[in-house]
Write an enzyme that holds these catalytic residues in place. Structure first.
Site, PDB file in Angstrom:
ATOM      1  CB  SER A 152      -2.607   3.051  23.436  1.00  0.00           C
ATOM      2  OG  SER A 152      -1.850   3.394  22.454  1.00  0.00           O
TER       3      SER A 152
ATOM      4  CE1 TYR B 119       2.593   5.476  25.240  1.00  0.00           C
ATOM      5  CE2 TYR B 119       2.263   3.438  23.929  1.00  0.00           C
ATOM      6  CZ  TYR B 119       1.582   4.805  24.380  1.00  0.00           C
ATOM      7  OH  TYR B 119       0.585   5.057  24.569  1.00  0.00           O
TER       8      TYR B 119
ATOM      9  CE  LYS C 240      -0.372   4.919  27.251  1.00  0.00           C
ATOM     10  NZ  LYS C 240      -0.925   5.611  28.635  1.00  0.00           N
TER      11      LYS C 240
END
Ligand code: UFG
Length: 338
Positions: free
Chosen positions: A124, A148, A152
């Site tokens: 992302s 979150y 990544k």
């Protein structure tokens, strides 16, 4: 190739499955259906014109993941599965770290053990952190502002380290900007549970009458109209980027390649709203409220590396994205049936 698609019943996964099958690949899906409905499967079968092999289990179950690889030989894996709500990740960080990391560990272990060394990973643009200059280039340092986002950053690092251990690894880290839109058929699309966090599904639900009005988070940013700018990319362009990356892994000498998948174009919140109004043919109510914690003023890609190395570029406009999102929302006001 026989390609395993993890999270293949989800929003981006489902659109990619359709394109992989259309390109002649033999696709197998694994999904735990924690954020997807089984009713997506017959719709995928209608679009692909044949039965789809779907395994319903959680990748964090190492025994099941291992068994799948023992039963079937895969040439490549496209790994979408994972939790992805920024706000929720702040509330339940352990759940995010455990789910996103453990599933990747189980998957990569099974791949190694069974000689499958081609992996496309859903990363992302959130890995560029809070203070990155725009347009964002792949060689910027990585950081994050939410659990979150950190999953990544961490998984990217795990994959870079794993790739050093075997010269056969070919890994693509695909950094998505803001995926929106839906398949042109209007039969598959994004179906967020509860009130959507993201802009486009929120606007779509206002348009269909499920929500009363859009709240625009801040109009005092240093942007032309004061609202924050993002690089919205049509999910069909994004899916095509996965196919291009998968193809490229077959010819590159690099063990790890990082590619931004974005349009390179920033669009403001109000511009998205007005494009959606044009698509649905009426004005949509909104109010300006304060900034949302953690938001940045502008995020858009420098997509030139993907253009030159993959021969891929996003072709669909914000008008296309809104038209397709609206078609999906209008035909499926309640999302997928139970
Ligand atoms: N926005 C509103 N009102 C809303 C929802 C969003 O004004 O009800 C605004 C946001 O403040 C932001 C823009 O619309 O300026 C886009 O917001 P989204 O939540 O749709 O997307 P983000 O850019 O915040 O987040 C996306 C992905 C994340 C990813 C992040 C960074 O959803 O997964 O990009 O790459 F981490």
């Amino acid at each position: 190739m026989r390609v395993l698609v993890t999270g293949g019943a989800g929003y981006i996964g489902s659109h990619t499955v359709v394109q992989l099958v259309a390109a002649g690949h033999d696709v197998v899906v694994v999904d735990n259906f924690s954020n997807a409905k089984p009713t997506v499967v017959p719709r995928l079968e209608a679009l692909t014109g044949g039965p789809l092999e779907v395994h319903a289990f959680d990748l964090t179950d190492r025994d099941k993941t291992e068994s799948l690889f023992s039963e079937r030989q895969f040439d490549a894996v496209v790994h979408f599965a994972g939790l992805k709500a920024v706000g929720e990740s702040v509330e339940i960080p352990l759940e995010y770290y455990q789910t996103n990391l453990d599933s990747t560990f189980a998957l990569v272990r099974a791949m190694q053990r069974h000689g499958c060394f081609r992996l496309v990973f859903s990363s992302s643009a959130t890995v560029y952190g809070e203070h990155a200059p725009v347009p964002m280039r792949e060689d910027l340092p990585t950081s994050a502002t939410s659990p979150y986002g950190w999953t990544k950053v961490m998984i990217e690092q795990v994959l870079r380290d794993v790739a050093k251990t075997d010269e056969r690894w070919r890994i693509a880290l695909l950094r998505y900007f803001n995926p929106v839109g839906a398949h042109a058929s209007g039969t598959i699309g994004e179906d967020p549970s509860g009130i959507p966090n993201n802009l486009m599904p929120f606007i779509a639900q206002v348009a269909v009458g499920k929500l009363d009005k859009l709240r625009v988070f801040g109009n005092d940013y240093d942007t032309p109209d004061g609202t924050a700018m993002r690089d919205y990319i049509h999910v069909e362009d994004l899916a095509a980027g996965h196919l291009a990356a998968l193809t490229r892994l077959g010819s590159t000498d690099e063990r790890v390649s990082t590619w931004n998948l974005g349009t390179g174009q920033g669009t403001s919140v109000l511009e998205v709203l007005h494009a959606f109004e044009a698509a649905c043919g009426r004005e949509l109510p909104y109010e300006i409220v304060g900034r949302r914690a953690g938001d940045i003023a502008a995020s858009y890609a420098d997509p030139s590396r993907a253009q030159s190395e993959l021969g891929w570029r996003a072709t669909r406009t914000i008008e296309d994205m809104c038209a397709d999102q609206w078609r999906w929302q209008e035909a499926n006001p309640l999302g997928y049936p139970d």
